[in-house]
Design a protein around this motif. Structure first.
Motif, PDB file in Angstrom:
ATOM      1  N   SER A  80      -9.406 -24.632   8.424  1.00  0.00           N
ATOM      2  CA  SER A  80      -8.294 -24.281   9.023  1.00  0.00           C
ATOM      3  C   SER A  80      -7.754 -23.442   9.865  1.00  0.00           C
ATOM      4  O   SER A  80      -8.427 -22.506   9.915  1.00  0.00           O
ATOM      5  CB  SER A  80      -6.928 -24.815   7.780  1.00  0.00           C
ATOM      6  OG  SER A  80      -6.970 -25.832   6.367  1.00  0.00           O
ATOM      7  N   SER A  85      -6.937 -29.087  10.061  1.00  0.00           N
ATOM      8  CA  SER A  85      -7.631 -29.109   9.666  1.00  0.00           C
ATOM      9  C   SER A  85      -8.943 -29.677   9.366  1.00  0.00           C
ATOM     10  O   SER A  85      -8.377 -31.044   9.537  1.00  0.00           O
ATOM     11  CB  SER A  85      -6.843 -28.846   7.767  1.00  0.00           C
ATOM     12  OG  SER A  85      -6.120 -27.958   8.274  1.00  0.00           O
ATOM     13  N   THR A 102      -2.748 -28.853   9.254  1.00  0.00           N
ATOM     14  CA  THR A 102      -3.307 -28.063   8.428  1.00  0.00           C
ATOM     15  C   THR A 102      -1.767 -27.837   7.409  1.00  0.00           C
ATOM     16  O   THR A 102      -1.979 -27.898   6.208  1.00  0.00           O
ATOM     17  CB  THR A 102      -2.766 -26.077   8.712  1.00  0.00           C
ATOM     18  OG1 THR A 102      -4.069 -26.289   9.853  1.00  0.00           O
ATOM     19  CG2 THR A 102      -2.720 -25.466   7.578  1.00  0.00           C
TER      20      THR A 102
END
Length: 134
Positions: A80, A85, A102
């Motif tokens: 991430s 991510s 994320t």
């Protein structure tokens, strides 16, 4: 008719050569010999056996969905940055990689070892064949 050698068949099924030979001996999988005298199995028979023996984990979500491409697996890696991510799942023998926010990773609690379901919705699916099978 696609003829597949025992070693290749074992690889497709995720078992040993000896297991494939036992299935042949026990008439679970029909086999013949090719022009060179090697034992081979028909691709259609192999596909049938692969489908019958596919070990698909139970989908833990309990969600009714129209999506058919659902892969249950374990999160193996999460990378991430503040915004995006990369989440990797191992779904049986398949590695599935997803890019997401994320924020979504945090909300879902995705960490290595988590059980997750990858739902694939694609308008384009490319199918290729190895040159030796064309």
């Amino acid at each position: 008719m696609s003829q597949i050698r025992i070693r290749e068949a074992a690889g497709f099924l995720g078992v040993s050569d000896d297991t494939v030979r036992r299935w042949i001996d026990n008439e679970v999988l029909p086999a013949t010999t090719d022009a060179a005298g090697r034992m081979v199995v028909d691709g259609v028979d192999l596909a049938r056996l692969a489908t019958e023996h596919a070990a698909v984990p139970t989908d833990p979500s309990g969600t009714a969905s129209s999506a058919r491409n659902r892969f249950v697996g374990l999160v193996t890696r999460v990378v991430s940055d503040p915004v995006m991510s990369q989440v990797e799942l191992q779904c049986g023998p398949h590695r599935v990689v997803s890019l997401m926010s994320t924020e979504a990773v945090r909300e879902l609690g995705l960490v290595p070892g988590s059980v997750a379901v990858a739902v694939v919705k694609a308008t384009t699916v490319i199918v290729e064949i190895p040159q030796e099978h064309s």
